[in-house]
Enzyme design. Sequence first.
Site, mmCIF file in Angstrom:
data_model
loop_
_atom_site.group_PDB
_atom_site.id
_atom_site.type_symbol
_atom_site.label_atom_id
_atom_site.label_comp_id
_atom_site.label_asym_id
_atom_site.label_seq_id
_atom_site.Cartn_x
_atom_site.Cartn_y
_atom_site.Cartn_z
ATOM 1 N N CYS A 42 -15.565 -7.969 29.596
ATOM 2 C CA CYS A 42 -14.553 -6.909 29.693
ATOM 3 C C CYS A 42 -13.392 -7.147 28.728
ATOM 4 O O CYS A 42 -13.018 -6.268 27.963
ATOM 5 C CB CYS A 42 -14.055 -6.834 31.130
ATOM 6 S SG CYS A 42 -12.687 -5.698 31.337
ATOM 7 N N CYS A 47 -14.567 -3.536 27.812
ATOM 8 C CA CYS A 47 -13.589 -2.512 28.213
ATOM 9 C C CYS A 47 -12.294 -2.529 27.407
ATOM 10 O O CYS A 47 -11.831 -1.490 26.940
ATOM 11 C CB CYS A 47 -13.215 -2.695 29.685
ATOM 12 S SG CYS A 47 -14.538 -3.275 30.743
ATOM 13 N N LYS A 50 -12.587 -2.035 23.486
ATOM 14 C CA LYS A 50 -13.169 -0.683 23.348
ATOM 15 C C LYS A 50 -12.107 0.394 23.595
ATOM 16 O O LYS A 50 -11.945 1.315 22.824
ATOM 17 C CB LYS A 50 -14.341 -0.556 24.330
ATOM 18 C CG LYS A 50 -15.082 0.743 24.382
ATOM 19 C CD LYS A 50 -14.517 1.783 25.315
ATOM 20 C CE LYS A 50 -14.239 1.402 26.732
ATOM 21 N NZ LYS A 50 -15.379 1.312 27.611
ATOM 22 N N TYR A 177 -23.613 4.560 28.275
ATOM 23 C CA TYR A 177 -22.158 4.440 28.142
ATOM 24 C C TYR A 177 -21.781 3.920 26.747
ATOM 25 O O TYR A 177 -20.927 4.481 26.079
ATOM 26 C CB TYR A 177 -21.620 3.377 29.092
ATOM 27 C CG TYR A 177 -21.479 3.675 30.544
ATOM 28 C CD1 TYR A 177 -20.229 3.945 31.086
ATOM 29 C CD2 TYR A 177 -22.564 3.617 31.407
ATOM 30 C CE1 TYR A 177 -20.066 4.137 32.456
ATOM 31 C CE2 TYR A 177 -22.407 3.816 32.771
ATOM 32 C CZ TYR A 177 -21.151 4.075 33.288
ATOM 33 O OH TYR A 177 -20.988 4.265 34.633
ATOM 34 N N GLU A 181 -19.864 5.987 23.869
ATOM 35 C CA GLU A 181 -18.456 5.652 23.594
ATOM 36 C C GLU A 181 -18.275 5.260 22.130
ATOM 37 O O GLU A 181 -17.323 5.715 21.473
ATOM 38 C CB GLU A 181 -18.006 4.512 24.524
ATOM 39 C CG GLU A 181 -17.866 4.989 25.960
ATOM 40 C CD GLU A 181 -17.390 3.921 26.945
ATOM 41 O OE1 GLU A 181 -16.963 4.286 28.032
ATOM 42 O OE2 GLU A 181 -17.459 2.712 26.624
ATOM 43 N N HIS A 439 2.179 21.657 38.989
ATOM 44 C CA HIS A 439 2.058 22.700 37.978
ATOM 45 C C HIS A 439 3.075 22.506 36.868
ATOM 46 O O HIS A 439 4.214 22.185 37.155
ATOM 47 C CB HIS A 439 2.271 24.068 38.640
ATOM 48 C CG HIS A 439 2.010 25.195 37.722
ATOM 49 N ND1 HIS A 439 0.735 25.554 37.330
ATOM 50 C CD2 HIS A 439 2.862 26.033 37.085
ATOM 51 C CE1 HIS A 439 0.810 26.578 36.493
ATOM 52 N NE2 HIS A 439 2.085 26.879 36.325
ATOM 53 N N GLU A 444 -4.358 20.054 38.794
ATOM 54 C CA GLU A 444 -4.147 20.962 39.930
ATOM 55 C C GLU A 444 -5.392 21.813 40.204
ATOM 56 O O GLU A 444 -5.572 22.329 41.303
ATOM 57 C CB GLU A 444 -2.921 21.861 39.710
ATOM 58 C CG GLU A 444 -3.067 22.874 38.606
ATOM 59 C CD GLU A 444 -1.821 23.755 38.442
ATOM 60 O OE1 GLU A 444 -1.281 24.231 39.447
ATOM 61 O OE2 GLU A 444 -1.394 23.953 37.288
HETATM 62 P P1 NDP Z 1 -27.326 1.996 29.554
HETATM 63 O O1 NDP Z 1 -28.399 1.429 30.387
HETATM 64 O O2 NDP Z 1 -26.246 2.802 30.155
HETATM 65 O O3 NDP Z 1 -27.999 2.884 28.396
HETATM 66 C C1 NDP Z 1 -29.018 2.410 27.580
HETATM 67 C C2 NDP Z 1 -29.486 3.523 26.649
HETATM 68 O O4 NDP Z 1 -30.433 2.983 25.734
HETATM 69 C C3 NDP Z 1 -30.174 4.661 27.382
HETATM 70 O O5 NDP Z 1 -29.798 5.868 26.758
HETATM 71 C C4 NDP Z 1 -31.655 4.361 27.158
HETATM 72 O O6 NDP Z 1 -32.444 5.518 27.106
HETATM 73 C C5 NDP Z 1 -31.626 3.757 25.766
HETATM 74 N N1 NDP Z 1 -32.762 2.872 25.489
HETATM 75 C C6 NDP Z 1 -33.194 1.827 26.222
HETATM 76 N N2 NDP Z 1 -34.259 1.255 25.629
HETATM 77 C C7 NDP Z 1 -34.505 1.954 24.495
HETATM 78 C C8 NDP Z 1 -35.483 1.868 23.467
HETATM 79 N N3 NDP Z 1 -36.452 0.953 23.506
HETATM 80 N N4 NDP Z 1 -35.449 2.771 22.463
HETATM 81 C C9 NDP Z 1 -34.477 3.724 22.448
HETATM 82 N N5 NDP Z 1 -33.532 3.873 23.383
HETATM 83 C C10 NDP Z 1 -33.555 2.999 24.406
HETATM 84 O O7 NDP Z 1 -26.768 0.754 28.758
HETATM 85 P P2 NDP Z 1 -25.444 0.505 27.916
HETATM 86 O O8 NDP Z 1 -25.836 -0.606 27.015
HETATM 87 O O9 NDP Z 1 -24.911 1.759 27.316
HETATM 88 O O10 NDP Z 1 -24.400 0.017 29.004
HETATM 89 C C11 NDP Z 1 -24.715 -1.089 29.867
HETATM 90 C C12 NDP Z 1 -23.850 -1.071 31.086
HETATM 91 O O11 NDP Z 1 -22.525 -1.426 30.747
HETATM 92 C C13 NDP Z 1 -23.715 0.280 31.782
HETATM 93 O O12 NDP Z 1 -24.738 0.492 32.718
HETATM 94 C C14 NDP Z 1 -22.376 0.190 32.420
HETATM 95 O O13 NDP Z 1 -22.537 -0.286 33.726
HETATM 96 C C15 NDP Z 1 -21.619 -0.784 31.592
HETATM 97 N N6 NDP Z 1 -20.588 -0.107 30.796
HETATM 98 C C16 NDP Z 1 -19.621 0.631 31.422
HETATM 99 C C17 NDP Z 1 -18.664 1.272 30.684
HETATM 100 C C18 NDP Z 1 -17.635 2.094 31.381
HETATM 101 O O14 NDP Z 1 -17.471 1.942 32.575
HETATM 102 N N7 NDP Z 1 -16.926 2.982 30.693
HETATM 103 C C19 NDP Z 1 -18.627 1.198 29.235
HETATM 104 C C20 NDP Z 1 -19.685 0.415 28.678
HETATM 105 C C21 NDP Z 1 -20.624 -0.216 29.441
HETATM 106 P P3 NDP Z 1 -33.041 6.232 28.439
HETATM 107 O O15 NDP Z 1 -31.887 6.884 29.119
HETATM 108 O O16 NDP Z 1 -34.029 7.199 27.874
HETATM 109 O O17 NDP Z 1 -33.655 5.126 29.221
#
Ligand code: NDP
Length: 450
Positions: A42, A47, A50, A177, A181, A439, A444
């Site tokens: 984080c 976090c 970022k 995410y 982002e 307001h 709201e």
């Molecule tokens: P996520 O699991 O959220 O997303 C992974 C993405 O990668 C999905 O779109 C998935 O596609 C895609 N993917 C996975 N494997 C492949 C592949 N072989 N080829 C192409 N695409 C692929 O992971 P993140 O890394 O984005 O984030 C990890 C965690 O970190 C989150 O779950 C969250 O809990 C935390 N996080 C929270 C944040 C916040 O609160 N603002 C900010 C950043 C991270 P598909 O959907 O098709 O499976």
Amino acid sequence: MSYDYDLFVIGAGSGGIATARRAAEYGAKVAIAESGRLGGTCVNRGCVPKKLMVYASHFPAQFEESRGYGWSVTPGGFDWPTLMGAVNGEVDRLNGIYQTMLDKSKVEIFRHYAQFIDAHTLAVGDQKITAERILIAVGGQPVKPSTIPGIEHTITSDEIFHLPEQPKRIVILGGGYIGCEFACILHGLGSDVTQIIRADHILRGFDQDIRTQIQNSMVEHGIKILTQTKPVEIQAGEQGLMVKVEGPEGEETVFADVVGLAATGRKPNLENLGLENTGVEVQNGAIAVNEFSQTAEPHIYAVGDCTDRINLTPVAIQEGRCLADSVFGGQSKLMSYEYVASAVFTTPEAATVGMTEAEAFAQYGEAVKVYRSQFRPMYYVLPGKTEKTLMKLIVNTETDKVLGAHMVGDDAAEIIQGVAIALKTGATKADFDATVGIHPSAAEEFVTMR
Ligand code: NDP
């Protein structure tokens, strides 16, 4: 038998530090091992840096919008090294604060990796340390799909904070995410961004309207999102990276500078922990725990991303504090995973708490009513922009209870945090209606939806 410590914590990230400090407040003798920087993902590569980059990425649009309010602003050049220097300087400052906080709490810090020798003994550097209770709070790390030839040419979110130059063209793999982002951050800072997602929409698991609204806005802002597309091969050439993808139109090649970002998920950091020397069980690559964050070895606990429950910093902190309150504070506290709010710091920002529309219909069938409002916030009127905010409430018509609240738009995280308190305390739609709005504000709208 006597032990060196009452509690030994492996990993000084958000969950580990929160638990160590809380346990020490109750008078426990506590130590923590961390071989990397204090604060974990984080603070160091998640976090915090970022969010600072998100702020930086908003300025170009704000310069433009300020003209509608009478300002004549000529944006100067953006300097990536200046931003990254400031961001990493802030991370350094926070590392120092963590050190001070742990010192004040009288938590002993070992700047080493810790490995289990047996269920009560750890090898920490060249020392053998015993503890009555042990907490595993080792977090997670990005995973790159090893099946894609050339994936080694990509970086992950860990490295993006240390790029010496801003990528002019970047390809981002993944629509979660992190992918979304960084697509928005880099686009806002002026990079040409192409995001490759396998599904129709970004952000699987979020409410469908929210997914559609953010994706449409990102595309309108100029981010190229290739949907139903999978990366096939990545080649590094003199002109940068060539990412071969396969989508609805067949194969195509997308070009990037030296950098492609693989944002394809994360996994718990369990290698080399020596878990095989304990009775701790691992399921689907994560440490298996019960509702008290207790592993199969009752005196060994685990919190945060290494347990793969809800992978968010405040969840890890709360899991750790519940554990410390229960084990060392004489209270019985269980972590509640109901109504955990979360935000995605895309542009536009999104935040959500409770059930999606689809989840509510699956659970309550026809006894669900959806309130939906889409409007142009006042701020965008004078700049003549068409940016829209979307708000949604999901209500159980039998109990009138609000099951979910979702928002896409400026300050969504700030607004939904307050709404989350209402949902957590069981607020009904009638309670929302009886609340007088502020307001003029966008928020709201949550108390005036009909
Ligand atoms: P996520 O699991 O959220 O997303 C992974 C993405 O990668 C999905 O779109 C998935 O596609 C895609 N993917 C996975 N494997 C492949 C592949 N072989 N080829 C192409 N695409 C692929 O992971 P993140 O890394 O984005 O984030 C990890 C965690 O970190 C989150 O779950 C969250 O809990 C935390 N996080 C929270 C944040 C916040 O609160 N603002 C900010 C950043 C991270 P598909 O959907 O098709 O499976």
